[in-house]
Design an enzyme around this catalytic site. Structure first.
Site, PDB file in Angstrom:
ATOM      1  N   GLU A 225       1.237  -1.075   0.336  1.00 16.10           N
ATOM      2  CA  GLU A 225      -0.087  -0.101   0.041  1.00 16.10           C
ATOM      3  C   GLU A 225       0.616   1.402   0.151  1.00 16.10           C
ATOM      4  O   GLU A 225       1.304   1.530   1.251  1.00 16.10           O
ATOM      5  CB  GLU A 225      -0.708  -0.329   0.772  1.00 16.10           C
ATOM      6  CG  GLU A 225      -2.107  -1.484   1.354  1.00 16.10           C
ATOM      7  CD  GLU A 225      -2.999  -1.468   0.233  1.00 16.10           C
ATOM      8  OE1 GLU A 225      -2.927  -0.109  -0.428  1.00 16.10           O
ATOM      9  OE2 GLU A 225      -3.126  -2.316   0.440  1.00 16.10           O
ATOM     10  N   CYS A 259      -1.760   9.043   3.037  1.00 13.73           N
ATOM     11  CA  CYS A 259      -1.254   8.735   0.921  1.00 13.73           C
ATOM     12  C   CYS A 259      -2.017   9.062   0.214  1.00 13.73           C
ATOM     13  O   CYS A 259      -1.994   9.052  -0.297  1.00 13.73           O
ATOM     14  CB  CYS A 259      -1.567   7.268   1.457  1.00 13.73           C
ATOM     15  SG  CYS A 259      -2.838   6.255   2.170  1.00 13.73           S
TER      16      CYS A 259
END
Length: 468
Positions: A225, A259
């Site tokens: 991720e 993110c």
């Protein structure tokens, strides 16, 4: 800087502990390779209860690590979302565990086919510093629902949170079920070198490559991720006020240290200044002050603060127009808070054009046509998130069909990440693999194909000799 004897001893001790715990977890899994639904749901309920019990301590610890992080922001973005994920897993684990019936071709009848979901074993979870609670608990929930044991490597940049989180986990789990590993770079390297059955890493694309390379030595599968530069495309057909407010919320949460935060904004050329004004007004309404405002998060470390100011300096020297948003005109030089900056006239040779920002700096890029905006996005590495703002359904679908990204929110930011019944994961430079909900269960399971035959079999029709 050379580490002193005490530091070397501490590092060696943690690495030794890491290896011992990995061995203990492997042994414990061998003794119970298929935990029942009751056992898994029991683990999830215990995790939910202990998270709620510790929520105030967790929020206080994160606040201390950041020097300022809103308690409400932590409860909203980390605790609430984690508990919702646990609730879903508790509700669905039994259903996810059921073998999936599959069809049998006529050539192979009579027979039965099914796919059984089997725990992988011991999984490694590597947690970043920006949302350390949510990004530890999310993968852990999926791992436990799938029947695995888990080792969690926390970030060295959140020492206060790590201490509380470690105590919390130890209160409900034996270390041979779930354990917490701390330590800096040496411990992280040793962690990735263990022959885990799966590794889930959340962090930068650069570090993700090292994690994948280390895992490859053991043929350990990975879920990465990562981050990247997530764009927001603002249509010519939406009021700039609507788009600016929603983008401002997503960009300002955790001071942009997210993110999936909007990294840059594509705005119709004729409405660029209107957007800048609307964004400035939206931010000023949400955060009328910055310095002593507990709602506005500080930058995690001096190093990250310096990196961000360095991006601004580089951009300004190369011709960017910078507009700082500081509603009360406060002096922020004494701490690690950084006022938002809108950046215009961005050029390809600026460092900020390629580097993930991960902070409250917002480049604005103007476009003439939607095709031009889509081309700009597609000319760059595939992002973890993409945001489109516009109420025209045809144009929404056009953008969705002609771009690639890990996930999308239409007329919103960040919120697709909080949907537990949808997969979360990147593509290309922004990562590989998925978790959350059923996809998390599948990620941490081996889907084992089982073909069953009974007493009667037509298989002998395929036996040699073949000259008959």
């Amino acid at each position: 800087m050379v580490a002193n004897t005490a530091e070397v001893s501490s590092i060696d001790t943690e690495i030794t502990r890491l290896k011992e715990l990995f061995s203990r977890q492997k042994s414990a899994f061998s003794n119970n390779p298929m935990p029942s639904a009751e056992q898994r749901i029991g683990h999830l309920k215990a995790l939910k209860n202990i998270t709620i019990k510790y929520q105030d301590q967790l929020a206080a610890a994160v606040n201390e690590d950041f020097s300022c992080r809103s308690k409400d922001e932590t409860l909203l973005a980390e605790i609430l979302t984690s508990v919702e994920g646990i609730n879903m897993a508790i509700k669905k684990t039994r259903k996810w565990m059921k073998p999936s019936k599959r069809g049998v071709g006529m050539l192979f009848a009579p027979a039965k086919n099914e796919v059984r979901y089997q725990p992988l074993g011991v999984v490694g979870i590597i947690v970043p510093w920006n949302y350390p609670i949510f990004l530890a608990l999310g993968p852990l929930v999926a791992a436990l629902a799938a029947g695995n044991r888990a080792m969690i490597k926390m970030s060295e940049f959140t020492p206060n949170l790590n201490k509380v989180f470690k105590a919390m986990i130890a209160e409900v789990f034996e270390e041979n079920q779930v354990c917490i590993i701390e330590g800096e770079a040496d411990a992280a390297v040793a962690f990735t070198e263990q022959p885990f059955d799966h590794i889930l890493f959340t962090g930068s694309t650069t570090v993700g490559r090292f994690v994948m390379a280390a895992a490859a030595k053991n043929l350990t599968p990975v879920t990465l991720e990562l981050g990247g530069k997530s764009p927001a495309i603002v249509s010519d057909h939406i009021p700039m006020k609507d788009a600016a407010e929603r983008i401002c919320f997503g960009k300002s949460m955790n001071a942009g240290q997210t993110c999936v935060a909007p990294d840059y904004i594509l705005v119709p050329k004729a409405k660029e200044q209107e957007f800048v004004q609307a964004y400035t007004q939206a931010f000023s309404k949400m955060y009328p002050t910055l310095k002593d405002n507990n709602d506005y998060t500080a930058i995690i470390s001096d190093r990250q603060h310096q990196r961000l100011t360095g991006l601004l300096t580089d951009a300004k020297e190369k011709g960017a127009k910078l507009t700082e948003i500081n509603p009360a005109n406060e002096d922020l030089s004494a701490g690690r808070k950084l006022a938002p900056v809108i950046l215009q006239n961005m050029k390809r040779d600026m460092n900020i054009a390629d580097e993930e920002i991960f902070g409250p700096i917002l480049p604005i890029i103007s476009y003439d046509t939607m095709s031009e905006a889509i081309e700009y996005v597609n000319d760059r590495p595939r992002p973890l998130a993409l945001y489109y703002f516009g109420y025209d359904k045809t144009e929404q679908d056009h953008v969705l069909d002609n771009t690639h990204s890990g996930g999308v929110s239409v007329n919103d930011t960040l919120m697709h990440l909080a949907q537990e019944d949808m997969p979360f994961g990147g593509v290309g430079d922004s990562g590989m693999g998925h978790y959350h909900g059923k996809e998390g269960f599948i990620t941490f399971s081996k889907a084992k194909a089982v073909h069953r035959k009974g007493r009667f079999s037509t298989g002998n029709l395929a036996f040699p000799p073949y000259d008959n």
